[in-house]
Design an enzyme around this catalytic site. Structure first.
Site, mmCIF file in Angstrom:
data_model
loop_
_atom_site.group_PDB
_atom_site.id
_atom_site.type_symbol
_atom_site.label_atom_id
_atom_site.label_comp_id
_atom_site.label_asym_id
_atom_site.label_seq_id
_atom_site.Cartn_x
_atom_site.Cartn_y
_atom_site.Cartn_z
ATOM 1 N N PRO A 1 128.923 79.556 76.016
ATOM 2 C CA PRO A 1 128.758 78.948 74.690
ATOM 3 C C PRO A 1 129.529 77.642 74.580
ATOM 4 C CG PRO A 1 128.988 81.301 74.474
ATOM 5 C CD PRO A 1 129.198 80.999 75.937
ATOM 6 N N CYS A 2 128.852 76.631 74.042
ATOM 7 C CA CYS A 2 129.356 75.259 74.138
ATOM 8 C C CYS A 2 129.765 74.663 72.800
ATOM 9 C CB CYS A 2 128.290 74.372 74.775
ATOM 10 S SG CYS A 2 126.703 74.413 73.904
ATOM 11 N N GLN A 3 129.717 75.449 71.714
ATOM 12 C CA GLN A 3 129.959 74.866 70.397
ATOM 13 C C GLN A 3 131.341 74.226 70.306
ATOM 14 O OE1 GLN A 3 128.696 77.831 71.041
ATOM 15 N NE2 GLN A 3 127.055 78.381 69.623
ATOM 16 N N PHE B 1 132.855 72.543 72.537
ATOM 17 C CA PHE B 1 132.885 71.253 73.207
ATOM 18 C C PHE B 1 131.955 70.235 72.555
ATOM 19 C CE2 PHE B 1 133.711 74.169 76.939
ATOM 20 C CZ PHE B 1 135.062 73.874 77.043
ATOM 21 N N ASN C 1 126.387 73.053 80.321
ATOM 22 C CA ASN C 1 127.111 72.872 79.061
ATOM 23 C C ASN C 1 126.682 71.562 78.403
ATOM 24 O OD1 ASN C 1 129.547 73.025 77.101
ATOM 25 N ND2 ASN C 1 129.788 74.843 78.396
#
Length: 380
Positions: free
Chosen positions: A77-79, A81, A116
């Protein structure tokens, strides 16, 4: 006959990345996801893959059974970044990339892929994270290069930029060679019109009207040069240019952040582009436009349409509420982009190049180099 490679999928979501790897000839034998709705979607469409539900850190022990597998891939999960979020270094979601590297150490696959957001590869804020990914994977015996890819360069009807960390165990796959192989797979994307118009108007059998969030004109519009940028409607939902690839679909779709489609332009042969005309009137008179409300032929992107813009198969079955399904679609890696990456990784595995840490280079397709010695640098 050459046997298919076998892979483990982490942070699998609805399975977008898995579809791409499977189309490239990879058998995904074990997958992990924590979100209930995404798990249900994954199982509906991947009955031959064992899905381990729950927190990945709690199932490390059973992964020892897969030591030496061909591939490990996933998109933590990239939220935390993402520039679309708060970019908080303490965001718990930022730590999940280290869970991926924990699994890498346990499983020791022949190659791995971490996907990502672009920001992880370009912002100085995340320099220490990039450097640590390179260092930890190098210490485990992997040559690791990073590539920033725009999905629309590979046939996806969406301008979605993502970073892919690609590592090979005890061999150095030259990054220039990897890039040249990616370049050979470049393909013009379909336009939004070409990708979705065959479904039929929203509200018909093949294209249910799934988002009914009202479209109103912004009281204080934020104008940009393009009518498809800025904020001229309520919320963050922007209109889509039907003749180009879509802008990035957000995971926050489902309400007024869902992109907007002009039904008359798409299906009824209208010669007037209302969005363009409205934007023009705003640009000419920034204090007052000649329109007071949005026309009824503007509506939100449907679930079916969003899935096609992410290149999910048309018959893919999603589980959960409308909001949950939109989120699954927005969080996914475009299937076609994942397939391109998977095929290029497989070509790298077939190379006979020994691992030489002194020859490591980290480059991106966008002519930005990500180079790591004792520090990671980004330069044009």
């Amino acid at each position: 006959m050459k046997k298919n490679l076998k892979a483990i999928s982490l942070f699998s979501g609805a399975g977008g990345m898995d579809i791409g790897f499977q189309k490239a000839g990879v058998d995904v034998v074990w997958a992990n996801e924590i979100d209930k709705d995404a798990c249900n979607t994954y199982e509906l469409n991947n009955p031959d893959t064992y899905l381990r539900r729950g927190d990945i850190s709690e199932v490390y022990e059973e992964l020892k059974n897969y030591n030496g597998i061909d591939l490990l891939f996933g998109g933590p999960p990239c939220q935390g970044f993402s520039v679309a979020g708060k970019m908080d270094p303490t965001d718990i979601r930022n730590t999940l990339v280290w869970n991926f590297l924990d699994v890498l150490k346990i499983v020791k696959p022949k190659a791995f892929v971490i996907e990502n957001v672009k920001a992880l590869g370009t912002l100085k804020k995340w320099e220490n994270v990039r450097e640590r990914i390179f260092k930890l994977s190098n210490d485990m015996g992997y040559s690791c290069n990073a590539y920033i890819l725009n999905s629309s360069h590979f046939g996806v009807p969406q301008k979605r930029e993502r970073i892919f960390f690609v590592g090979f165990l005890e061999k150095n796959v030259d990054s220039n060679l990897f890039i040249s192989r990616l370049e050979k797979k470049r393909k013009k994307p379909k336009s939004v019109r070409e990708a979705i118009s065959h479904l039929g108007p929203a509200g018909t059998d093949k294209n249910p009207l799934t988002c009914t969030a009202k479209i109103t004109l912004a009281a204080n519009p934020v104008l940009r040069k393009s009518p498809y940028a800025g904020m001229i409607f309520n919320g963050m939902g922007r209109p889509l240019n039907l003749e180009e690839a879509s802008n990035t679909l957000p995971a926050s779709m489902g309400g007024n952040k869902t992109p907007i489609i002009d039904e008359d332009l798409l299906y009824h042969g209208s010669e007037i582009n209302w969005v363009v005309e409205y934007h023009k009137s705003l640009m000419e008179n920034k204090t007052k436009a000649k329109y007071e409300e949005a026309p009824k032929h503007l509506r939100r992107l449907t679930i079916k349409e969003a899935a096609l813009l992410q290149t999910f198969p048309e018959d893919y079955v999603f589980s959960g509420s409308k909001t949950a399904i939109y989120r699954q679609i927005g969080n996914a890696v475009p299937c076609l982009l994942a397939e391109v990456v998977a095929r290029t990784v497989i070509e790298g595995l077939e190379d006979d190049q020994p691992f030489n840490p002194e020859q490591l280079t980290f480059e991106s397709v966008q002519e930005k180099a990500l180079y790591s010695e004792s520090h990671l640098k980004i330069f044009n």
